[in-house]
Scaffold this motif. Sequence first.
Motif, PDB file in Angstrom:
ATOM      1  N   UNK A  13       0.851  -1.186   0.000  1.00  0.00           N
ATOM      2  CA  UNK A  13       0.000   0.000   0.000  1.00  0.00           C
ATOM      3  C   UNK A  13       0.891   1.242   0.000  1.00  0.00           C
ATOM      4  N   UNK A  14       0.436   2.296  -0.644  1.00  0.00           N
ATOM      5  CA  UNK A  14       1.230   3.525  -0.680  1.00  0.00           C
ATOM      6  C   UNK A  14       0.361   4.677  -1.179  1.00  0.00           C
ATOM      7  N   UNK A  15       0.824   5.918  -1.007  1.00  0.00           N
ATOM      8  CA  UNK A  15       0.051   7.058  -1.498  1.00  0.00           C
ATOM      9  C   UNK A  15       0.233   7.321  -2.995  1.00  0.00           C
ATOM     10  N   UNK A  16       1.374   6.907  -3.592  1.00  0.00           N
ATOM     11  CA  UNK A  16       1.653   7.181  -4.998  1.00  0.00           C
ATOM     12  C   UNK A  16       2.404   5.996  -5.600  1.00  0.00           C
ATOM     13  N   UNK A  17       1.694   5.074  -6.253  1.00  0.00           N
ATOM     14  CA  UNK A  17       2.326   3.858  -6.771  1.00  0.00           C
ATOM     15  C   UNK A  17       3.501   4.094  -7.726  1.00  0.00           C
ATOM     16  N   UNK A  18       3.407   5.058  -8.605  1.00  0.00           N
ATOM     17  CA  UNK A  18       4.491   5.272  -9.570  1.00  0.00           C
ATOM     18  C   UNK A  18       5.761   5.781  -8.892  1.00  0.00           C
ATOM     19  N   UNK A  19       5.599   6.619  -7.876  1.00  0.00           N
ATOM     20  CA  UNK A  19       6.775   7.125  -7.148  1.00  0.00           C
ATOM     21  C   UNK A  19       7.471   5.991  -6.391  1.00  0.00           C
ATOM     22  N   UNK A  20       6.683   5.168  -5.697  1.00  0.00           N
ATOM     23  CA  UNK A  20       7.293   4.077  -4.943  1.00  0.00           C
ATOM     24  C   UNK A  20       7.878   3.023  -5.879  1.00  0.00           C
ATOM     25  N   UNK A  91      20.151   5.295   0.534  1.00  0.00           N
ATOM     26  CA  UNK A  91      19.832   6.567   1.192  1.00  0.00           C
ATOM     27  C   UNK A  91      19.777   7.695   0.164  1.00  0.00           C
ATOM     28  N   UNK A  92      20.690   7.659  -0.801  1.00  0.00           N
ATOM     29  CA  UNK A  92      20.709   8.673  -1.857  1.00  0.00           C
ATOM     30  C   UNK A  92      19.444   8.591  -2.729  1.00  0.00           C
ATOM     31  N   UNK A  93      18.899   7.372  -2.880  1.00  0.00           N
ATOM     32  CA  UNK A  93      17.674   7.185  -3.665  1.00  0.00           C
ATOM     33  C   UNK A  93      16.414   7.624  -2.915  1.00  0.00           C
ATOM     34  N   UNK A  94      16.544   7.864  -1.601  1.00  0.00           N
ATOM     35  CA  UNK A  94      15.390   8.320  -0.831  1.00  0.00           C
ATOM     36  C   UNK A  94      15.010   7.444   0.346  1.00  0.00           C
ATOM     37  N   UNK A  95      15.780   6.389   0.606  1.00  0.00           N
ATOM     38  CA  UNK A  95      15.511   5.553   1.781  1.00  0.00           C
ATOM     39  C   UNK A  95      15.851   6.331   3.049  1.00  0.00           C
ATOM     40  N   UNK A  96      15.267   5.898   4.156  1.00  0.00           N
ATOM     41  CA  UNK A  96      15.601   6.446   5.465  1.00  0.00           C
ATOM     42  C   UNK A  96      16.302   5.378   6.282  1.00  0.00           C
ATOM     43  N   UNK A  97      16.985   5.797   7.342  1.00  0.00           N
ATOM     44  CA  UNK A  97      17.664   4.850   8.227  1.00  0.00           C
ATOM     45  C   UNK A  97      17.217   5.109   9.660  1.00  0.00           C
ATOM     46  N   UNK A  98      16.391   4.200  10.215  1.00  0.00           N
ATOM     47  CA  UNK A  98      15.974   4.353  11.609  1.00  0.00           C
ATOM     48  C   UNK A  98      17.170   4.251  12.557  1.00  0.00           C
ATOM     49  N   UNK A  99      17.077   4.901  13.700  1.00  0.00           N
ATOM     50  CA  UNK A  99      18.140   4.804  14.701  1.00  0.00           C
ATOM     51  C   UNK A  99      18.280   3.384  15.225  1.00  0.00           C
ATOM     52  N   UNK A 100      17.163   2.678  15.379  1.00  0.00           N
ATOM     53  CA  UNK A 100      17.177   1.310  15.904  1.00  0.00           C
ATOM     54  C   UNK A 100      17.686   0.358  14.823  1.00  0.00           C
ATOM     55  N   UNK A 112      11.741   2.615   3.087  1.00  0.00           N
ATOM     56  CA  UNK A 112      11.624   3.208   1.762  1.00  0.00           C
ATOM     57  C   UNK A 112      10.837   4.503   1.874  1.00  0.00           C
ATOM     58  N   UNK A 113      10.694   5.247   0.784  1.00  0.00           N
ATOM     59  CA  UNK A 113      10.142   6.597   0.878  1.00  0.00           C
ATOM     60  C   UNK A 113       8.777   6.750   1.546  1.00  0.00           C
ATOM     61  N   UNK A 114       7.947   5.704   1.607  1.00  0.00           N
ATOM     62  CA  UNK A 114       6.662   5.849   2.296  1.00  0.00           C
ATOM     63  C   UNK A 114       6.642   5.128   3.635  1.00  0.00           C
TER      64      UNK A 114
END
Length: 123
Positions: A13-20, A91-100, A112-114
Amino acid sequence: MPMHMQLVAITLDCPDPLVLAAFYEQATGLELHPKSDADFAGLKGEHGLSIGFQRVDDYRAPSWPDQEVPQQLHICFKIEGDLEEAEARLLKLGAGKPNHQPHGDKARVLTEPVGHPFCIIRR
């Protein structure tokens, strides 16, 4: 006798399928399905396994590692080469890195971005 079932698709599930789909296309090298659109996009996977992305109104991102909004799904990818290089690329592509980071040097948990968490693991 148990029925044989073959997994052929995983849909997020996501808000924008083409972006993800574009994020995962760049991250994995899989090809965008030609019938992808603003409501549903797909990537043609290896060995017949595809990844789909479907539009959901009022999408709420997972809040991993806490479960206020459950993670819903967790995907793991084996990578070739250096874990740190793969992490930096994602990360450069838009991923995030949780502290945990529960896996130490064996794997990284990214989002990933969403917001869906996923792991990269050294092959």
